[in-house]
Motif scaffolding. Sequence first.
Motif, PDB file in Angstrom:
ATOM      1  N   GLU A  13       4.514   5.731  20.506  1.00 17.91           N
ATOM      2  CA  GLU A  13       5.110   5.632  19.181  1.00 17.91           C
ATOM      3  C   GLU A  13       6.591   5.296  19.286  1.00 17.91           C
ATOM      4  OE1 GLU A  13       5.840   8.386  15.180  1.00 17.91           O
ATOM      5  OE2 GLU A  13       5.353   9.311  17.110  1.00 17.91           O
ATOM      6  N   SER A  14       7.063   4.450  18.405  1.00 14.80           N
ATOM      7  CA  SER A  14       8.471   4.089  18.387  1.00 14.80           C
ATOM      8  C   SER A  14       9.332   5.330  18.176  1.00 14.80           C
ATOM      9  CB  SER A  14       8.733   3.083  17.265  1.00 14.80           C
ATOM     10  OG  SER A  14      10.104   3.011  16.960  1.00 14.80           O
ATOM     11  N   ALA A  15      10.351   5.477  19.031  1.00 14.31           N
ATOM     12  CA  ALA A  15      11.272   6.602  18.875  1.00 14.31           C
ATOM     13  C   ALA A  15      12.011   6.511  17.544  1.00 14.31           C
ATOM     14  CB  ALA A  15      12.265   6.625  20.035  1.00 14.31           C
ATOM     15  N   ILE A  16      12.318   5.297  17.117  1.00 16.91           N
ATOM     16  CA  ILE A  16      13.018   5.115  15.847  1.00 16.91           C
ATOM     17  C   ILE A  16      12.147   5.586  14.696  1.00 16.91           C
ATOM     18  CG2 ILE A  16      14.078   3.422  14.303  1.00 16.91           C
ATOM     19  CD1 ILE A  16      14.701   1.736  16.809  1.00 16.91           C
ATOM     20  N   ALA A  17      10.856   5.223  14.739  1.00 21.55           N
ATOM     21  CA  ALA A  17       9.936   5.654  13.685  1.00 21.55           C
ATOM     22  C   ALA A  17       9.788   7.171  13.686  1.00 21.55           C
ATOM     23  CB  ALA A  17       8.577   4.983  13.873  1.00 21.55           C
ATOM     24  N   ARG A  18       9.700   7.777  14.877  1.00 22.23           N
ATOM     25  CA  ARG A  18       9.533   9.224  14.971  1.00 22.23           C
ATOM     26  C   ARG A  18      10.746   9.955  14.415  1.00 22.23           C
ATOM     27  NH1 ARG A  18       8.661   9.182  19.890  1.00 22.23           N
ATOM     28  NH2 ARG A  18      10.622   9.970  20.752  1.00 22.23           N
ATOM     29  N   ILE A  19      11.937   9.486  14.750  1.00 24.30           N
ATOM     30  CA  ILE A  19      13.162  10.099  14.246  1.00 24.30           C
ATOM     31  C   ILE A  19      13.255   9.925  12.733  1.00 24.30           C
ATOM     32  CG2 ILE A  19      15.676   9.832  14.195  1.00 24.30           C
ATOM     33  CD1 ILE A  19      14.788  11.470  16.557  1.00 24.30           C
ATOM     34  N   SER A 118      19.400  -4.530  30.020  1.00 25.47           N
ATOM     35  CA  SER A 118      19.312  -3.139  29.591  1.00 25.47           C
ATOM     36  C   SER A 118      20.723  -2.616  29.324  1.00 25.47           C
ATOM     37  CB  SER A 118      18.639  -2.307  30.682  1.00 25.47           C
ATOM     38  OG  SER A 118      18.649  -0.933  30.375  1.00 25.47           O
ATOM     39  N   PRO A 119      20.976  -2.074  28.090  1.00 24.17           N
ATOM     40  CA  PRO A 119      20.027  -1.657  27.072  1.00 24.17           C
ATOM     41  C   PRO A 119      19.438  -2.831  26.288  1.00 24.17           C
ATOM     42  CG  PRO A 119      22.252  -1.327  26.265  1.00 24.17           C
ATOM     43  CD  PRO A 119      22.384  -1.760  27.692  1.00 24.17           C
ATOM     44  N   PHE A 120      18.285  -2.558  25.664  1.00 22.61           N
ATOM     45  CA  PHE A 120      17.535  -3.601  24.981  1.00 22.61           C
ATOM     46  C   PHE A 120      16.827  -3.012  23.763  1.00 22.61           C
ATOM     47  CE2 PHE A 120      15.090  -1.597  28.295  1.00 22.61           C
ATOM     48  CZ  PHE A 120      13.874  -1.295  27.687  1.00 22.61           C
ATOM     49  N   TYR A 121      16.547  -3.858  22.786  1.00 21.32           N
ATOM     50  CA  TYR A 121      15.734  -3.460  21.638  1.00 21.32           C
ATOM     51  C   TYR A 121      14.346  -3.095  22.142  1.00 21.32           C
ATOM     52  CZ  TYR A 121      13.023  -4.007  17.320  1.00 21.32           C
ATOM     53  OH  TYR A 121      12.166  -3.825  16.265  1.00 21.32           O
ATOM     54  N   GLU A 122      13.815  -1.977  21.695  1.00 18.51           N
ATOM     55  CA  GLU A 122      12.634  -1.390  22.315  1.00 18.51           C
ATOM     56  C   GLU A 122      11.407  -2.288  22.333  1.00 18.51           C
ATOM     57  OE1 GLU A 122      11.502   2.190  20.297  1.00 18.51           O
ATOM     58  OE2 GLU A 122      11.597   1.292  18.323  1.00 18.51           O
ATOM     59  N   ALA A 123      11.328  -3.283  21.463  1.00 15.25           N
ATOM     60  CA  ALA A 123      10.148  -4.149  21.422  1.00 15.25           C
ATOM     61  C   ALA A 123      10.097  -5.126  22.590  1.00 15.25           C
ATOM     62  CB  ALA A 123      10.109  -4.928  20.107  1.00 15.25           C
ATOM     63  N   TYR A 124      11.236  -5.437  23.204  1.00 13.55           N
ATOM     64  CA  TYR A 124      11.241  -6.491  24.212  1.00 13.55           C
ATOM     65  C   TYR A 124      10.344  -6.170  25.403  1.00 13.55           C
ATOM     66  CZ  TYR A 124      15.389  -8.275  21.751  1.00 13.55           C
ATOM     67  OH  TYR A 124      16.262  -8.747  20.814  1.00 13.55           O
ATOM     68  N   SER A 169      23.942  -8.020  20.394  1.00 10.04           N
ATOM     69  CA  SER A 169      22.940  -7.126  20.955  1.00 10.04           C
ATOM     70  C   SER A 169      22.687  -5.874  20.124  1.00 10.04           C
ATOM     71  CB  SER A 169      23.372  -6.709  22.363  1.00 10.04           C
ATOM     72  OG  SER A 169      22.501  -5.729  22.882  1.00 10.04           O
ATOM     73  N   ASN A 170      21.435  -5.577  19.967  1.00  7.78           N
ATOM     74  CA  ASN A 170      20.962  -4.264  19.552  1.00  7.78           C
ATOM     75  C   ASN A 170      20.510  -3.590  20.843  1.00  7.78           C
ATOM     76  OD1 ASN A 170      19.594  -2.070  18.480  1.00  7.78           O
ATOM     77  ND2 ASN A 170      18.000  -3.255  17.491  1.00  7.78           N
ATOM     78  N   PRO A 171      21.092  -2.433  21.246  1.00  7.70           N
ATOM     79  CA  PRO A 171      21.708  -1.410  20.412  1.00  7.70           C
ATOM     80  C   PRO A 171      23.228  -1.265  20.522  1.00  7.70           C
ATOM     81  CG  PRO A 171      21.027  -0.424  22.469  1.00  7.70           C
ATOM     82  CD  PRO A 171      20.704  -1.886  22.572  1.00  7.70           C
ATOM     83  N   CYS A 172      23.892  -2.082  21.341  1.00  8.81           N
ATOM     84  CA  CYS A 172      25.291  -1.766  21.662  1.00  8.81           C
ATOM     85  C   CYS A 172      26.308  -2.654  20.962  1.00  8.81           C
ATOM     86  CB  CYS A 172      25.508  -1.825  23.171  1.00  8.81           C
ATOM     87  SG  CYS A 172      25.190  -3.446  23.898  1.00  8.81           S
TER      88      CYS A 172
END
Length: 386
Positions: A13-19, A118-124, A169-172
């Motif tokens: 599960e996406s950490a973003i969705a969980r948060i 890295s870091p990278f958007y989680e979907a990559y 860049s997402n996330p930085c």
Amino acid sequence: MPNISKRISLFSESAIARISHMAETYEAINLSEGFPDFPPPEALRNRLKDIASQGPHQYSIDSGAQNLRQALANYRQTFAGQTLDPEQEVIVTCGGTEALMTTMMALVDPGDKVVVFSPFYEAYGTDVLLAGGEPLYVPLGQPDFTFDADVLEDAFRQHPKAIILCNPSNPCGKVFSKAELEIIAGLVQKYDAFAIVDEVYEHIVYKPTEYTYFSNLPGMYERTISCGSLSKTYSITGWRVGYIFAPPHLAAALRQLHMFMTISAPSPLQEAAVTSLGFDRSYYEGLREVYTKKRDIVMKGLDAIGIPHNVPQGAFYMLMDISEYGYDDDTAFCEDLIRKLGVALVPGSTFFHEDVHNLVRLQFAVKDETLYEALNRLEGIHCMKR
């Protein structure tokens, strides 16, 4: 019962969705999900009202409505100086997410390697794995998130099929300099690879930083697939209108796969989106001013509280350093922050391949009053020290 697909085990599960779900439960200020909480431009909303009664309401041609593809070609000419054939080099997708997934599936065979910073958007990483590929992670060094050219070439020596580049860049909030992009371009050419460029934040770049279109570098257009979206630029993340710019020999393959992925993006929203692409440059200058103000509000507030952070050059994210609070688990920190202070941020480990647990991501694409309230709550953060 038979087993479900093994590919489901490749991601969780996406950490973003969980948060975000937890933020809703605790009625916290949600600075985790990266979307604007303010409405699209009035002209865009008015056009959508007209289309609701007039149509279109059925499928568009699979590559996207002709007038939208022409508008996108004109847009690319204005900002990147590229002359594209809307029939052969422009594809409208169901959001930038589909643009990236279609590109990955069309280029990557099982066993192929793909370079990911890295870091990278989680979907990559997930997109690479779903295509059967292997991510080769190259770290961006803190605090300015630059890469070591020798380390990057070590990755290219493994002969990857492609590199994926999120710029800004997402996330930085990193914006790659022209010199950095030229190094990447040289390796792409030397090792005969493709470049997949996620340009969704191309108009959110802070002065004095300059944005360079990767596909404009010598020898890169024929090797580059540029993926984008109208979502962040016009505050329409729910419309799901994205696009791909690619040379004809690549676009033909992408178009074929796209047709079977989603058939087409939503027709009424494609039609309405044409309006946004007609905005003059003053709109984009205003957009930069809006986000510059928000970035500065957050940085000034965090500095006053004493929370270290990076300085984003683009996009609407920054990373906060939580080292002094004594947590060795950034997820636990974010969960406690929601419960105790009512502010939702994303664990930084979500975005890093390396073992990083001292960073959390904050997104500031929200109303100014929401930012001030979040900063007011974060003043109590020192009570969370362990």
